[in-house]
Design a protein around this motif. Sequence first.
Motif, PDB file in Angstrom:
ATOM      1  N   LYS A   1      -7.410   1.579   6.410  1.00  0.00           N
ATOM      2  CA  LYS A   1      -8.643   1.029   5.348  1.00  0.00           C
ATOM      3  C   LYS A   1      -8.763   1.289   3.881  1.00  0.00           C
ATOM      4  N   THR A   2      -9.296   2.425   4.069  1.00  0.00           N
ATOM      5  CA  THR A   2     -10.273   2.774   2.893  1.00  0.00           C
ATOM      6  C   THR A   2      -9.341   3.527   1.494  1.00  0.00           C
TER       7      THR A   2
ATOM      8  N   TYR B   1      -8.930  -5.581  -0.056  1.00  0.00           N
ATOM      9  CA  TYR B   1      -8.346  -4.752  -1.194  1.00  0.00           C
ATOM     10  C   TYR B   1      -6.603  -4.317  -2.000  1.00  0.00           C
TER      11      TYR B   1
ATOM     12  N   ALA C   1      -6.381  -6.660  10.929  1.00  0.00           N
ATOM     13  CA  ALA C   1      -7.437  -6.434  10.682  1.00  0.00           C
ATOM     14  C   ALA C   1      -8.849  -5.563  11.144  1.00  0.00           C
ATOM     15  N   SER C   2      -8.388  -6.211  12.661  1.00  0.00           N
ATOM     16  CA  SER C   2      -9.761  -5.761  13.625  1.00  0.00           C
ATOM     17  C   SER C   2     -10.431  -5.015  13.599  1.00  0.00           C
TER      18      SER C   2
ATOM     19  N   ASN D   1      -9.418   5.083  -9.309  1.00  0.00           N
ATOM     20  CA  ASN D   1      -8.248   6.148  -8.293  1.00  0.00           C
ATOM     21  C   ASN D   1      -8.122   8.009  -8.506  1.00  0.00           C
TER      22      ASN D   1
ATOM     23  N   ASN E   1     -12.550  -9.517   9.086  1.00  0.00           N
ATOM     24  CA  ASN E   1     -12.138  -8.264   8.912  1.00  0.00           C
ATOM     25  C   ASN E   1     -11.766  -7.720   7.330  1.00  0.00           C
TER      26      ASN E   1
ATOM     27  N   VAL F   1       0.469  -1.230   0.111  1.00  0.00           N
ATOM     28  CA  VAL F   1      -0.308  -0.169   0.258  1.00  0.00           C
ATOM     29  C   VAL F   1       0.997   1.255   0.060  1.00  0.00           C
TER      30      VAL F   1
ATOM     31  N   VAL G   1      -1.268 -10.700   9.901  1.00  0.00           N
ATOM     32  CA  VAL G   1      -1.655  -9.356   9.580  1.00  0.00           C
ATOM     33  C   VAL G   1      -2.566  -8.857  10.611  1.00  0.00           C
TER      34      VAL G   1
ATOM     35  N   ALA H   1      -6.244   2.710   1.243  1.00  0.00           N
ATOM     36  CA  ALA H   1      -5.181   1.432   0.021  1.00  0.00           C
ATOM     37  C   ALA H   1      -5.748   1.444  -0.511  1.00  0.00           C
ATOM     38  N   GLY H   2      -4.965   1.479  -2.312  1.00  0.00           N
ATOM     39  CA  GLY H   2      -5.084   2.054  -3.499  1.00  0.00           C
ATOM     40  C   GLY H   2      -4.814   3.212  -3.496  1.00  0.00           C
ATOM     41  N   SER H   3      -5.227   4.245  -2.871  1.00  0.00           N
ATOM     42  CA  SER H   3      -5.725   5.404  -3.004  1.00  0.00           C
ATOM     43  C   SER H   3      -4.340   5.575  -3.164  1.00  0.00           C
ATOM     44  N   LYS H   4      -3.441   7.393  -3.589  1.00  0.00           N
ATOM     45  CA  LYS H   4      -2.160   7.235  -2.989  1.00  0.00           C
ATOM     46  C   LYS H   4      -1.683   7.970  -1.455  1.00  0.00           C
TER      47      LYS H   4
ATOM     48  N   PHE I   1      -2.231   1.277   8.046  1.00  0.00           N
ATOM     49  CA  PHE I   1      -1.589   2.416   7.211  1.00  0.00           C
ATOM     50  C   PHE I   1      -3.990   1.878   7.097  1.00  0.00           C
TER      51      PHE I   1
ATOM     52  N   ASP J   1      -0.098  -4.611   9.479  1.00  0.00           N
ATOM     53  CA  ASP J   1       0.694  -5.414   8.380  1.00  0.00           C
ATOM     54  C   ASP J   1       2.021  -5.719   9.526  1.00  0.00           C
TER      55      ASP J   1
ATOM     56  N   VAL K   1      -9.792   0.422  -8.145  1.00  0.00           N
ATOM     57  CA  VAL K   1      -9.565   0.155  -6.983  1.00  0.00           C
ATOM     58  C   VAL K   1     -10.401  -1.088  -6.558  1.00  0.00           C
TER      59      VAL K   1
ATOM     60  N   PRO L   1     -11.856  -1.066  12.722  1.00  0.00           N
ATOM     61  CA  PRO L   1     -12.326  -0.379  12.099  1.00  0.00           C
ATOM     62  C   PRO L   1     -11.980   0.072  10.817  1.00  0.00           C
TER      63      PRO L   1
ATOM     64  N   THR M   1      -5.189  -1.343  10.181  1.00  0.00           N
ATOM     65  CA  THR M   1      -4.548  -1.967   9.583  1.00  0.00           C
ATOM     66  C   THR M   1      -3.537  -2.249  10.005  1.00  0.00           C
TER      67      THR M   1
END
Lengths: 240, 177, 474
Positions: free
Chosen positions: A214-215, C52, A140-141, C174, C389, A108, A138, A217-220, A212, A148, C169, A143, A146
């Motif tokens: 959660k939401t 994800y 991820a509990s 993105n 999770n 990520v 990992v 992830a994938g974004s810069k 990091f 890792d 994504v 909300p 996360t």
Amino acid sequence: MSAEPNIRTLCIDGVDISARSDQTILEAAREHNVSIPTLCHLDGLSEVGACRLCLVEVKGARRLLPACVTQVTEGMEVTTHSPKIDRYRTMILELFFAERNHVCSVCVANGACELQSLALTLGMTHVEIPYQYPQLPVDASHPRFTVDHNRCVLCTRCVRVCSEIEGANTWGVMGRGGQSLVITDLKEPWGDSETCTSCGKCVQVCPTGAIFEKTRAGSKVRKHPEFLPYLRIMREGEQV
Amino acid sequence: MSEVKTLATVWLDGCSGCHMSLLDMDERLIELSSQFQLVYSPLVDRKIFPERVDVTLVEGAVASEDDLKKIRKIREHTTVLVSLGDCALTGNVSAMRNTCGPQPVFLRVYQENADLHRQVPTVGVPALLDRVRPVHEVVPVDVYVPGCPPSADTIYQVLSETLAGRLPNLGGIAHFG
Amino acid sequence: MSRTIVIDPVTRLEGHGKITLQLDNAGIVQDATFHVTQLRGFEKFTEGRPFYEMPNITARICGICPVSHLVASSKACDAILAVRIPPVAADLRRIMNYAQLIQSHALSFFYLSSPDLLLGMDANPEERSILHVARSHPAVGADGIALRQFGQRIIEMLAGRRIHPGWTVPGGVNEPLSAEKRDQMLSMIPAALAAVERTITWFRGSMEKFAAEIEVFANFPTLFMGLVNDHGLAEYYDGSLQVIDSEGNIIAGELDPARYRDFIGEAVEPFTYMKFPYYKPLGYPGGTYRVGPLARLNLAGRCDTPLADVEWRKFRAMSPRPLLSSFHYHYARLIEILHATEKIEALLANPAILDKHVRATASVNNLEGVGVAEAPRGTLIHHYKVDENGLITWANLIIATGQNNAAMNRGILQAARHYVQGDQVAEGMLNRVEAVVRTFDPCLSCSTHAMGRMPLCIELRAPDGSLVREVRRD
């Protein structure tokens, strides 16, 4: 007794500079635009000398010394870069990469990671030390966040910010050496923590993709720890 | 006028992305082709690795008995061996199975996720190594090119340099990921 | 004298492949097997990863079609999030999907197969490569490079990079598309259309040279499967699955891809790491089906873009029933490049394509998700299970190329029986057996979620094992 700190004169890389007696080599160097690589250091947090990337040569000292926790002394002669130091720093970096599972391409934090940047800055293109491939969890509990452990470098910034700035003391370290692990509360799932305030400071200070949002992830991913010195001032009412 | 060098490209356990990045040089590949003769590659029909190759680009990690035999032969017959991309350099995604090993992989792929004739294939297919390994853990490497994949510009730089007889150092130029 | 012939590696295709031919005492080929010789294990080692991350991880299954995996994976993640992504995000993903179709088909046709198609199957092996085609047929070489580049540049403009573009994504994409980039893309369309139309014209004209190959290149009845939209036309992003037989009858329609396990099973054979998907109601191997360009053109009689529609109908006019020879994959691929280019143009013409809201966000709402898309090589399915999770507990991937596995094996046998007889082991014969596999444009990295390559040699051995003759391809 004078309230003014004393001034020390020292030499860094052949250049004479002056610094306050309570400053570290790292602080003095930075004030004079001498760059020393770091990882566990972060402005606004206490120094721990954990990563050893800031090792420098000090004339008269038998070993290389970590600049972030070594105070300046009068007449000190410091060398921040040399073939020997560069080799040590590269080896330290290789040890980081070999110790856990750092797969930059799918992480990520790819492109926004201080470990990855250090490999680029120090010119490390491969690892000679055998990879350990530990099995690490990992969690991820929580909300929103996360952790890792495969990506953790045990810099303990999360531990320090949670203790020194937020005051929640959720993060801690258990184990020793290769068995070390950063943990939440008494090694309980982060989502079950009764102390965590979900402030997200640990996310902002984590240098890698270990902690990091959660939401995101994938974004810069862009971290913003610049607020820390300010928060420190407001908390402690003193100069950093 | 510099001589024409012999060039080979090979993929081991990777995804072919590094080769695609090489092709992403677009017309520059054709321009460069006057400086090399492609003597062995997935893109050409040479089936035997030649006795002597000047420059070989190797993509992918070493993951099976076949990869192992192959990379050793390539090293023996190559002057300049280039480890191309993160899989060859670090194991990367190909090495992600190292935390569990091949047995759980076989169980998932050929038992749990199959409906008929569940079995582990063994006829005419090479055994998987217990650990997927970067190329330099198996043979000495001359040039390391990080990236997943390395950019076409980086590969162009590497090719230009190695074809001219130099060994480029990508430290500070290309990063993992 | 019975003997075994091994073709190892199969070149000019993606991945690691090896062919074994078994001949009986009369020198007739009795059996042919296509071995895929590598395996990486994405279905297992992704366990424990946050869901994800799956698009970015599964992109590394393949460097030619990472976009296919990104799209299918993102859709599986959308299902786990239980979101309906913004319409502009779906359209942007479509554009990237079409762009990838173009570059992958261009790679297959020009870089991998054009040496056979332009220079001939019996051409000097030293010269059967794209580099030689670029010299001997510079106009064709230029068109090939330009078309592949066109697809790659669209991807790059959307995602910031060409290979493993993790811009797709969970929840959408993105970044939105800027007006400047949209205009730039539109300006590239005319040249791309011209290049592919030129190619279709000369290829169609050259097909008569390959009449013999067309007869025996995996030319037999099979089912065909692919995604179609509500109007029964080819669909590459959404839609439902349809299965037709070799007569053109729809034997199953409006199949929900999320329920794929009801009608797709996977068999294992001991000689290859690649599994054999089959259509469950007809069993294995009776339920063998093909996917990809040939299947997609067989499923619909026409398409919904004007230029490609003309070509589509010409293609279908070659027979009153579905086309069965796999040689026609090449022709179908070119028509799909044309169709995809027109589709991109149409999507870019919609002003809403510049909308800024391109991602829906949510948490885990379903513990399971299936995503499907049409990859260049056929239908691709990603299926994930997660815990509360969002950590992956199980994954299953049905790969496009894998669904052609049974047909490829049968196709090699058919071609080998025709071209390999008695003691003759001509090099051009070997090339033709390999060329059958090339028509499918297999992505063997994908199919075993792995990759590799192997050397090639043919050994004729007497029953006592002694070497009678050896043919190597140099």
